[in-house]
Structure formats: structure tokens, C-alpha cells
Design a protein around this motif. Structure first.
Motif, PDB file in Angstrom:
ATOM      1  N   ASN A 151       6.723  -6.443   2.415  1.00  0.00           N
ATOM      2  CA  ASN A 151       7.980  -7.189   2.164  1.00  0.00           C
ATOM      3  C   ASN A 151       8.141  -7.192   0.624  1.00  0.00           C
ATOM      4  N   GLY A 152       7.246  -6.659  -0.137  1.00  0.00           N
ATOM      5  CA  GLY A 152       7.649  -6.500  -1.643  1.00  0.00           C
ATOM      6  C   GLY A 152       7.059  -7.714  -2.364  1.00  0.00           C
ATOM      7  N   PHE A 153       6.191  -8.883  -1.725  1.00  0.00           N
ATOM      8  CA  PHE A 153       5.684  -9.960  -2.539  1.00  0.00           C
ATOM      9  C   PHE A 153       4.308  -9.320  -2.937  1.00  0.00           C
ATOM     10  N   ARG A 154       3.963  -9.905  -4.365  1.00  0.00           N
ATOM     11  CA  ARG A 154       2.641 -10.197  -4.915  1.00  0.00           C
ATOM     12  C   ARG A 154       2.101 -11.227  -4.110  1.00  0.00           C
ATOM     13  N   PHE A 155       0.526 -11.400  -3.989  1.00  0.00           N
ATOM     14  CA  PHE A 155       0.176 -12.477  -3.335  1.00  0.00           C
ATOM     15  C   PHE A 155      -1.118 -12.796  -4.010  1.00  0.00           C
ATOM     16  N   ALA A 156      -1.609 -14.029  -4.013  1.00  0.00           N
ATOM     17  CA  ALA A 156      -2.758 -14.748  -4.529  1.00  0.00           C
ATOM     18  C   ALA A 156      -3.574 -15.166  -3.351  1.00  0.00           C
ATOM     19  N   VAL A 157      -5.033 -14.954  -3.432  1.00  0.00           N
ATOM     20  CA  VAL A 157      -5.731 -15.705  -2.559  1.00  0.00           C
ATOM     21  C   VAL A 157      -6.750 -16.721  -3.423  1.00  0.00           C
ATOM     22  N   ASN A 158      -6.894 -17.899  -2.673  1.00  0.00           N
ATOM     23  CA  ASN A 158      -7.896 -18.810  -3.032  1.00  0.00           C
ATOM     24  C   ASN A 158      -9.073 -18.524  -2.432  1.00  0.00           C
ATOM     25  N   VAL A 159     -10.204 -18.634  -3.264  1.00  0.00           N
ATOM     26  CA  VAL A 159     -11.578 -18.302  -2.744  1.00  0.00           C
ATOM     27  C   VAL A 159     -12.285 -19.439  -3.222  1.00  0.00           C
ATOM     28  N   GLN A 160     -13.401 -19.641  -2.520  1.00  0.00           N
ATOM     29  CA  GLN A 160     -14.465 -20.792  -2.762  1.00  0.00           C
ATOM     30  C   GLN A 160     -15.584 -20.365  -3.882  1.00  0.00           C
ATOM     31  N   SER A 161     -15.761 -19.247  -3.792  1.00  0.00           N
ATOM     32  CA  SER A 161     -16.937 -18.736  -4.666  1.00  0.00           C
ATOM     33  C   SER A 161     -16.868 -17.426  -5.175  1.00  0.00           C
ATOM     34  N   ALA A 162     -17.902 -16.962  -6.069  1.00  0.00           N
ATOM     35  CA  ALA A 162     -17.707 -15.467  -6.495  1.00  0.00           C
ATOM     36  C   ALA A 162     -17.963 -14.641  -5.409  1.00  0.00           C
ATOM     37  N   ARG A 163     -18.994 -15.021  -4.517  1.00  0.00           N
ATOM     38  CA  ARG A 163     -19.531 -14.045  -3.647  1.00  0.00           C
ATOM     39  C   ARG A 163     -18.080 -13.917  -2.282  1.00  0.00           C
ATOM     40  N   SER A 205       5.114 -12.826  13.649  1.00  0.00           N
ATOM     41  CA  SER A 205       4.740 -11.601  13.094  1.00  0.00           C
ATOM     42  C   SER A 205       5.851 -11.445  11.816  1.00  0.00           C
ATOM     43  N   ASN A 206       5.809 -10.339  10.921  1.00  0.00           N
ATOM     44  CA  ASN A 206       6.345  -9.968   9.877  1.00  0.00           C
ATOM     45  C   ASN A 206       6.352 -11.219   8.920  1.00  0.00           C
ATOM     46  N   HIS A 207       5.383 -11.638   8.578  1.00  0.00           N
ATOM     47  CA  HIS A 207       5.166 -12.815   7.333  1.00  0.00           C
ATOM     48  C   HIS A 207       6.079 -12.468   6.162  1.00  0.00           C
ATOM     49  N   GLY A 208       6.912 -13.140   5.684  1.00  0.00           N
ATOM     50  CA  GLY A 208       7.524 -13.032   4.355  1.00  0.00           C
ATOM     51  C   GLY A 208       9.035 -12.554   4.357  1.00  0.00           C
TER      52      GLY A 208
END
Length: 276
Positions: free
Chosen positions: A175-187, A130-133
Motif C-alpha cells: 500500500n506504499g507505506f514505509r514501516f518500522a519494527v520494534n525489536v527487543q534485542s540485537a538478536r 486483510s489488506n492492512h493499510g
């Protein structure tokens, strides 16, 4: 250094590497840590503007200690850790090392306001109950380091992990963080954009075949104030293709890769070494 609590913490760290020490300073002032019998430290790879080459961020990477500053990647240790608890321990050790090694030299870096990108291993998505970050935020708060300059990078998720990615990203945001997400395609990116509204997308610079889909994704990201980083930029041909894509979409892009920079312990900022 404009972080007095961090400076006091560094002053207290011993350069001893006894079994009881989890973090210490080497003779150059770099923080090192131990996981099982492996000594590790931090390397940083710049994230640059495609046009102009200015450094806007650095990604922190765990490396084995090497006199030539070319240590091996240790991220796969998480794949082989014996338990979830050990995975969590290693992940938190890496984040703390990177934060210390980044902010102890950030003021003297060419771009003193650059962000720090930190990976979250896919095993950690389900290992933390629970409570990541929250735990990492407590470390940053204790050292009075600027949480707003830290971007947590989430791995690409399978369709079955969609709910988990929603839960984790919501925790990080709370928790106040910005986050990025890795994606494998435009879709994949278009689906994640509507569902999670990340601060950053990261895509592979070697996968540029879907020009129409990528153009649409980039334009939608620009309208939602979502930055896009193309990682693994390794050839001049991919760099040229990204410039064409940027022009077609009418948006600026960020890039990262060995064509421009090798990861180093020092925050480099000189012009990209082989930019065309």
C-alpha cells in the motif's frame, strides 16, 4: 498550508462536540476526536539525530485533552476495547487525528520535511482480516497528504507471530507505506532484518548491554539502508552509552525520549533541552 484539500476539510469541521461529531476543531484549530466518553487529541515527540540534534521525524501519540498540554496516554484503551471492531475504530481514529494535526502544521515546523511515525497496536495485527493499510491509505489519498512521509510502527512480535508480522508488513509495503519494527534485542533485530527488510528499527535505549550484538546489527542496518531509532532515552548515561555505540559501529543513530523532549501538540524543533 500547502495541502489545499486538507485545508478545505478543516474549514468544514465544526467546533461543536455533539454526540454525532467524531472529529472537530478546538478553539486553537487542533483536531480532537471522541472514543466512547473520552475526548482525545494528538501529541508529537521528536525523533532526533544523536549527533547534532536535528529533528528528522515526530511520533504521533494519542492523549486525553488537557488545558496544560499534558494529557494522559490513551494507547492502553486499545487493550481494554470491548471488541476487535472497536479496536480497529480507535486505531484508525488515532491515525487520522495524528495525520490531520501533523500536516496542518508541518509546513511551519522547523523541519518541514520531517516524517510522521504512527503506532500500530499489536491487537490490530490479527483484528484486521486483510489488506492492512488500505483504509488509512484511502484517507491520506482523499486529503492529498503525502503517504511517503508516513512510517507505520509495528510492535515487537513473539516467535509465534512471525508469520503475522510478515503478512502485515507486506500489506503495508504493497500500500506504499514505509514501516518500522520494534525489536527487543540485537538478536531479534538480526532475524527480522533478513526476513522483513524494514525501513526502520526501533530499540530501547535502556537495553544496551549486548554491545557486540548491537554493533553488528547497526553495521548490517547501515549496509541495508535501514535507519535505527533508540527510543526511551531518559538519562545522560544512556545518551553517553549510545554515543560510544555509534562511534564503535561507525554509524549515525536516531534517538527519542524524555531526556530530550516531552510530547507536545506543537511540532517542536528547538535544540534538545538537556542534551549533554
Amino acid at each position: 498550508m500547502s495541502y489545499p484539500i486538507l485545508q478545505k476539510y478543516l474549514a468544514r469541521l465544526s467546533d461543536a462536540t455533539s454526540a454525532a461529531s467524531s472529529i472537530w476543531l478546538d478553539h486553537e484549530g487542533k483536531a480532537q476526536g471522541r472514543f466512547f466518553n473520552c475526548t482525545m487529541s494528538s501529541a508529537f515527540q521528536p525523533i532526533r539525530q544523536l549527533d547534532g540534534g536535528s529533528v528528522l521525524a515526530y511520533e504521533g501519540l494519542a492523549r486525553s485533552v488537557s488545558a496544560q498540554d499534558q494529557g494522559l496516554s490513551l494507547w492502553k484503551l486499545l487493550d481494554h476495547a470491548a471488541s476487535d471492531d472497536e479496536s480497529i475504530e480507535l486505531d484508525r481514529l488515532c491515525r487520522m487525528l495524528h495525520a490531520i494535526n501533523f500536516f496542518r502544521q508541518a509546513d511551519s515546523a522547523p523541519n518541514a520535511k520531517a516524517d510522521l511515525y504512527l503506532n500500530v497496536h499489536d491487537r490490530l495485527l490479527s483484528a484486521v482480516s486483510s489488506n492492512h493499510g488500505h483504509a488509512f491509505r484511502r484517507i491520506l489519498d482523499a486529503l492529498e497528504l503525502p503517504l511517503e512521509r508516513v512510517v507505520l510502527q509495528l510492535p515487537a512480535a513473539t516467535p509465534q507471530q512471525g508469520w503475522l508480522l510478515n503478512y502485515v508488513s507486506d500489506n503495508y509495503r504493497r500500500n506504499g507505506f514505509r514501516f518500522a519494527v520494534n525489536v527487543q534485542s540485537a538478536r531479534d533485530g538480526k532475524g527480522v532484518l533478513d526476513r522483513l527488510r524494514p525501513d526502520v528499527f526501533k530499540l530501547d535505549a535502556r537495553e544496551l548491554q549486548d554491545v557486540a550484538g548491537l554493533t553488528e546489527l547497526l553495521q548490517r542496518c547501515a549496509g541495508s539502508d535501514v535507519a535505527v531509532v533508540f527510543k526511551r532515552l531518559e538519562t545522560p548515561q544512556h545518551q553517553a552509552a549510545l554515543r560510544e555505540l555509534s562511534a564503535a559501529a561507525g554509524v549515525s543513530l536516531l534517538v527519542q525520549g524524555y531526556l530530550l523532549d516531552e510530547p507536545r501538540s506543537v511540532l517542536l524543533g528547538e535544540p534538545a533541552r538537556r542534551a549533554a
